[in-house]
Motif scaffolding. Structure first.
Motif, mmCIF file in Angstrom:
data_model
loop_
_atom_site.group_PDB
_atom_site.id
_atom_site.type_symbol
_atom_site.label_atom_id
_atom_site.label_comp_id
_atom_site.label_asym_id
_atom_site.label_seq_id
_atom_site.Cartn_x
_atom_site.Cartn_y
_atom_site.Cartn_z
ATOM 1 N N LEU A 155 0.778 -0.922 -0.128
ATOM 2 C CA LEU A 155 0.333 0.098 0.013
ATOM 3 C C LEU A 155 0.970 1.169 -0.231
ATOM 4 N N GLU A 156 1.984 1.025 0.800
ATOM 5 C CA GLU A 156 2.714 2.304 0.667
ATOM 6 C C GLU A 156 3.161 2.870 -0.798
ATOM 7 N N GLU A 157 3.647 1.632 -1.170
ATOM 8 C CA GLU A 157 4.315 1.840 -2.474
ATOM 9 C C GLU A 157 3.262 2.299 -4.062
ATOM 10 N N TRP A 158 2.226 1.913 -3.561
ATOM 11 C CA TRP A 158 1.459 2.086 -4.266
ATOM 12 C C TRP A 158 0.645 3.901 -4.350
ATOM 13 N N THR A 159 0.756 4.351 -2.838
ATOM 14 C CA THR A 159 -0.043 5.487 -2.908
ATOM 15 C C THR A 159 1.728 6.208 -2.916
ATOM 16 N N ARG A 160 2.936 6.026 -3.048
ATOM 17 C CA ARG A 160 4.043 6.568 -3.638
ATOM 18 C C ARG A 160 4.196 6.547 -4.993
ATOM 19 N N ASP A 161 4.079 5.224 -5.742
ATOM 20 C CA ASP A 161 4.691 5.488 -7.201
ATOM 21 C C ASP A 161 2.952 5.601 -7.959
ATOM 22 N N VAL A 162 2.305 4.988 -7.334
ATOM 23 C CA VAL A 162 1.186 5.070 -8.387
ATOM 24 C C VAL A 162 -0.079 6.150 -8.376
ATOM 25 N N ALA A 163 -0.430 6.804 -7.248
ATOM 26 C CA ALA A 163 -1.510 7.211 -6.976
ATOM 27 C C ALA A 163 -1.247 8.509 -7.311
ATOM 28 N N MET A 164 -2.328 9.529 -7.557
ATOM 29 C CA MET A 164 -2.043 10.732 -7.933
ATOM 30 C C MET A 164 -3.241 11.251 -7.050
ATOM 31 N N PRO A 165 -2.849 12.556 -6.740
ATOM 32 C CA PRO A 165 -3.409 13.520 -6.132
ATOM 33 C C PRO A 165 -4.434 13.610 -6.530
ATOM 34 N N LEU A 166 -6.219 14.012 -5.793
ATOM 35 C CA LEU A 166 -7.154 14.437 -6.808
ATOM 36 C C LEU A 166 -7.801 15.642 -5.671
ATOM 37 N N GLY A 167 -8.122 16.329 -6.693
ATOM 38 C CA GLY A 167 -9.337 17.487 -6.658
ATOM 39 C C GLY A 167 -10.248 17.698 -5.565
ATOM 40 N N ALA A 168 -10.212 18.688 -4.740
ATOM 41 C CA ALA A 168 -10.648 19.019 -3.556
ATOM 42 C C ALA A 168 -12.685 18.649 -4.596
ATOM 43 N N TRP A 169 -13.871 18.356 -3.799
ATOM 44 C CA TRP A 169 -15.212 18.496 -3.934
ATOM 45 C C TRP A 169 -15.921 19.455 -3.141
ATOM 46 N N PRO A 170 -17.025 19.655 -4.108
ATOM 47 C CA PRO A 170 -17.293 21.043 -3.795
ATOM 48 C C PRO A 170 -17.804 20.691 -1.899
ATOM 49 N N ASP A 171 -17.880 22.052 -0.793
ATOM 50 C CA ASP A 171 -18.351 21.499 0.680
ATOM 51 C C ASP A 171 -19.404 20.928 0.879
ATOM 52 N N CYS A 172 -20.297 20.495 1.750
ATOM 53 C CA CYS A 172 -21.452 20.733 1.549
ATOM 54 C C CYS A 172 -22.346 21.687 1.944
ATOM 55 N N LYS A 173 -23.620 21.137 1.040
ATOM 56 C CA LYS A 173 -24.532 22.504 1.244
ATOM 57 C C LYS A 173 -25.250 23.138 1.748
ATOM 58 N N VAL A 174 -25.185 22.138 3.284
ATOM 59 C CA VAL A 174 -25.650 22.719 4.802
ATOM 60 C C VAL A 174 -24.499 23.870 5.653
ATOM 61 N N ALA A 175 -25.737 24.973 5.594
ATOM 62 C CA ALA A 175 -24.490 26.362 6.055
ATOM 63 C C ALA A 175 -23.526 25.501 7.636
ATOM 64 N N GLY A 176 -22.424 25.723 6.641
ATOM 65 C CA GLY A 176 -21.789 26.369 8.285
ATOM 66 C C GLY A 176 -20.748 24.565 8.228
ATOM 67 N N CYS A 177 -21.198 24.355 7.367
ATOM 68 C CA CYS A 177 -20.632 22.134 7.354
ATOM 69 C C CYS A 177 -19.245 21.972 7.213
ATOM 70 N N PRO A 178 -18.357 22.304 7.782
ATOM 71 C CA PRO A 178 -16.762 22.197 6.572
ATOM 72 C C PRO A 178 -16.861 20.342 6.074
ATOM 73 N N LEU A 179 -17.635 19.613 6.010
ATOM 74 C CA LEU A 179 -17.399 18.386 4.952
ATOM 75 C C LEU A 179 -17.738 18.170 3.832
ATOM 76 N N GLU A 180 -17.414 17.665 2.505
ATOM 77 C CA GLU A 180 -17.187 17.517 0.995
ATOM 78 C C GLU A 180 -18.154 17.148 1.323
ATOM 79 N N GLN A 181 -19.149 17.154 -0.065
ATOM 80 C CA GLN A 181 -20.009 16.166 -0.330
ATOM 81 C C GLN A 181 -20.017 14.738 -1.006
ATOM 82 N N VAL A 182 -20.906 14.019 -0.808
ATOM 83 C CA VAL A 182 -20.201 12.916 -1.144
ATOM 84 C C VAL A 182 -21.392 12.103 -1.959
#
Length: 843
Positions: A155-182
């Protein structure tokens, strides 16, 4: 002073309010810059700042734990559970590393650990250090490796050599909620998506947008949200919280959350039914109940202000509202901050009622002063109401009516029927005159007859206090029992923000200072942290005499008392206390209190709770069954220890001028009260003592009666004297110049033993001085003869006392104390500088 009488209105029932105007008024009253950094008006979310002393929110005391707690100096629930299971000491547990997966300050999840070329994945951590997207990709890659083995790494090798960073999801639509949409379809985070699923399962038709608008983010203990409320209720609650914050200077998120939950669904608080603010199942005394009722009160007062009605326009005053919309007048205590109703209709006569109300409006007295003036006018009204005409016409009220009013004050009683002290009754009469004088000066009582006022003949004489009631000192045997059970003082007493052990340690330290120093309760609770001063072997307590307006006083104390204080100072250093308490030895609960230190009210309540919890406290005496008589626990209160301190020194025959300085009394008359004994106690002491009188050789010479003891003998420095001319002169005309040891009229008794032993020591010192001066032998012989004679008298009295049964010895020693106190109250007995017999010249 305002001489114009305000119009008093009798308010009818409230008509249907104009809600649009009410909403506009609320918006105009809201504070735009309220709680910057904590209140987010756009999302209707409050997030308390743990560094703000005006917010009830503190971090968990475990250094590495980020959880916010509603109490100071406490562990959060999770850490408390782990501590119980760990078996570690508090110090060891606090030093352990604890890394939760979520930052509880903001509820923002940690980021995924995938990183490439300095760019990190922006999505929330899901499991194994990966976000949900990378977690799914790793699962697929690892399963593919099982079949076709395209990736054969960890897993550590896959994380280091294969996986590519992903962009952030928008925040939840509930006002004041800091979590990302799923889910992109709903726009909700994983928590709100679960909530929404439960909601749609319970409601047939659900509108997602409306649900999002009325839903709160996941709230920590230092947060609350007004989102669940209706549009009008949001403004009303926000207005109430801001006004309450202006008054109390503190915000408590914890009780606000259940209040908002209870008010969800209420369209308008102003028009809500009364039962809305008294929910079924809520305890009568709790923070959330008090919060809900306070909000209702503020809305009611706000509506009065909206309609232009002043609190003092009514015949029934709400004393908290009288201080203004916030119920508090900055810089002074005012009428008080509790919602207490005062019904002026109890004063039947309009002329007296108008004068009283205008006096209160103009002078703005504190709550105690106002209450006593009000009670004085109510009593006056009651007396006048019983007379023909009821006192309604001020021009018909005369001197005879004032006489009846004064008789009413003379007969003032407490609720239990006991007569008030003469000082209290006299003060209340003066307060009535204050109102009448004000009314005449303001032009409100021009029609009141001139004879209805002050008269020299219509006074209440202040009586001397009963001698037996002056001290109210606790017997030494009671204090010993309290000392033995001191470990329970403060245990279980609520003092918000402090651990039980810290509360107990503080109150026990206060008890020791009260007991050992005799300072007034307020003088003890307001001690500064640097209250000890060391000067060589001497130790002084630095304290302030607020009553006498004499500050920075110095009181000598014992080393044991100083060590007790130093132990508490060391304990206090480990506590997290309010900033305003930084300089004080005994800290306050919070920064929002009126006083920066522990108050005497809390001390009195804690002491009452402790004493009442004790199984038994015995008095000095025994009953007919021979068992100790229970002591009245109600007599144990903080101020009693000051009386006990003074009485303890007076009983030890400490000179009155010395005790005066220790007590910091302005007058020796005040100190002298502790030396006084009642006539009954003195007679009983004389009855016992007269049987133990001896002559100059120490042989028994009892007096035949109390009268003989007191009337046929006069007190001289070392005993009694029966010589006729000296008795006639009140002890000031001794023919042999007070050489009592060689006089046949000398009559000492055990109450003079201490003075005799002091005289023996003084004579020995005089003899040594005489020897050094090389005086004639007869001077030395005279001094030695007096020493021998006094020693013989003292030795014989000691033998007679030791021969008595133990119970008679105790009774005799008690009589000794009583008679010594009686003499000490008259001042020290001093030898005259010269003795002039009648007929002699001073030349």
């Amino acid at each position: 002073m305002n001489g114009n009488l305000a119009e008093v209105i009798d308010l009818p029932g409230r008509s249907e309010p104009d809600l649009s105007a009410w909403v506009a008024w609320l918006k105009s009253q809201l504070l735009e810059d309220w709680r910057p950094g904590e209140w987010d008006g756009g999302s209707w979310l409050f997030t308390g700042d743990v560094d703000n002393d005006k917010t009830v929110a503190w971090p968990c005391i475990v250094d590495t734990c980020p959880v916010i707690h509603k109490s100071r100096n406490r562990r959060c629930r999770s850490c408390e559970d782990q501590f119980r299971l760990s078996g570690l000491t508090e110090e060891e547990f606090s030093a352990t590393t604890y890394r939760p997966s979520r930052n509880r300050f903001s509820m923002r999840a940690s980021s995924c650990t995938v990183e490439r070329d300095g760019e990190r994945c922006q999505r929330e951590l899901h499991s194994k250090g990966l976000c949900r997207g990378h977690s799914m990709r790793w699962i697929k890659a690892s399963r593919a490796a099982d079949k076709r083995r395209p990736f054969d790494g960890t897993l550590e090798e896959w994380t280091r050599d294969v996986a590519m960073p992903l962009g952030a999801w928008p925040d939840c639509k509930v006002a004041g909620c800091p979590l990302e949409q799923v889910t992109l379809t709903s726009g909700l985070c994983r928590i709100h998506y679960q909530w929404w699923s439960k909601h749609t399962g319970a409601v047939e038709v659900a509108d997602l947008d409306d649900w999002i608008e009325r839903t709160t983010p996941y709230l920590a203990s230092h947060q609350f949200s007004l989102a669940p409320l209706s549009d009008i209720a949001r403004l009303e609650v926000l207005y109430a919280l801001q006004q309450r914050d202006l008054r109390t200077r503190v915000i408590q998120p914890s009780p606000i959350r259940p209040v908002i939950k209870e008010l969800a669904g209420v369209d308008c608080l102003l028009t809500a039914k009364p039962e809305t603010f008294s929910p079924a199942g809520w305890r009568e005394v709790s923070n959330r109940t008090a919060m809900l009722r306070d909000i209702a009160w503020i809305i009611e007062r706000g509506h009065d202000e909206f309609t232009g009605i002043k609190p003092t326009d009514k015949l029934i005053w709400d004393m908290k509202a009288v201080n203004g919309p916030t119920g508090h007048r900055a810089g002074r205590a005012g009428f008080g901050t509790r919602s207490v109703k005062v019904d002026f209709t109890l004063v039947k006569q309009s002329w007296l009622r108008d004068a009283l109300m205008e006096w209160a409006r103009s002078t703005q007295p504190d709550s105690s002063r106002f209450r006593r003036h009000f009670e004085a006018c109510v009593l006056t009204s009651t007396v006048l109401h019983r007379q023909p005409g009821g006192g309604l016409d001020p021009s018909q009220v005369r001197y005879a009516d004032m006489s009846l009013v004064v008789e009413g004050f003379r007969a003032m009683t407490k609720k239990d029927g006991e007569l008030f002290a003469s000082k209290h009754r006299s003060d209340c009469l003066s307060m009535l005159h204050n109102v009448l004088d004000f009314g005449r000066r303001a032009g409100l009582l021009n029609d009141l007859h001139g004879t209805f006022g002050r008269h020299k003949s219509l006074r209440i004489i202040r009586e001397e206090s009963n001698e037996d009631e002056i001290g109210k000192a606790l017997p030494a045997v009671v204090i010993r029992q309290l000392n033995a059970q001191l470990d329970g003082f403060g245990v279980g007493f609520p003092y918000r923000g402090y651990a039980e052990g810290d509360i107990a340690a503080m109150f026990q330290a206060v008890y020791r200072v009260l007991r050992d120093t005799g300072r007034r309760p307020w003088e003890v609770v307001s001690l500064k942290r640097d209250c000890l001063e060391f000067a060589g072997d001497d130790i002084f307590l630095i304290w302030n005499n607020y009553k006498g307006k004499r500050l920075k006083r110095r009181l000598p104390i014992t080393r044991d008392t100083a060590e007790d204080l130093q132990r508490w100072v060391a304990h206090r250093e480990e506590l997290v206390t309010p900033r305003q308490s930084e300089k004080y030895l005994f800290p306050a609960i919070s920064d929002s209190g009126k006083h920066p230190h522990l108050t005497s009210g809390y001390l009195a309540r804690a002491m009452r709770q402790w004493v009442q919890s004790l199984d038994r406290v015995d008095s000095e005496g025994t009953g007919r069954d021979g068992l100790p008589v229970p002591f009245d626990k109600n007599k144990v209160f903080p101020y009693a220890f000051r009386h006990s301190y003074a009485q303890r020194h007076a009983d030890a025959n400490v000179p009155i001028d010395v005790l005066k300085e220790l007590m910091d009394h302005k007058s020796a008359d005040t100190t002298g009260r502790y030396y006084k004994v009642s006539l009954k106690r003195k007679q009983e002491a004389v009855k016992k003592m007269r049987l133990h009188v001896v002559d100059r050789h120490g042989n028994p010479a009892p007096m035949e009666s109390n009268r003989a003891y007191e009337m046929r003998a006069v007190a001289v420095p070392f005993g009694g004297c029966t010589e006729p001319s000296n008795v006639k002169a009140g002890g000031q005309a001794c023919p042999i110049r007070f050489q009592c040891a060689g006089c046949g009229f000398y009559r000492p008794d055990p109450s003079y033993l201490a003075a005799i032993e002091d005289q023996i020591r003084d004579l020995k010192a005089d003899k040594e001085t005489a020897l050094a001066m090389d005086v004639d032998e007869y001077v030395i012989r005279n001094l030695q003869d007096q020493i021998d004679s006094f020693k013989k008298v003292a030795a014989n009295m000691h033998e007679q006392i030791e021969a008595l049964p133990e119970n008679e010895q105790e009774e005799l020693m008690e009589s000794v104390k009583v008679l010594r106190k009686s003499r000490a109250a008259k001042g020290r007995m001093m030898l005259p500088l010269t003795v002039i017999k009648p007929g002699e010249s001073s030349a």
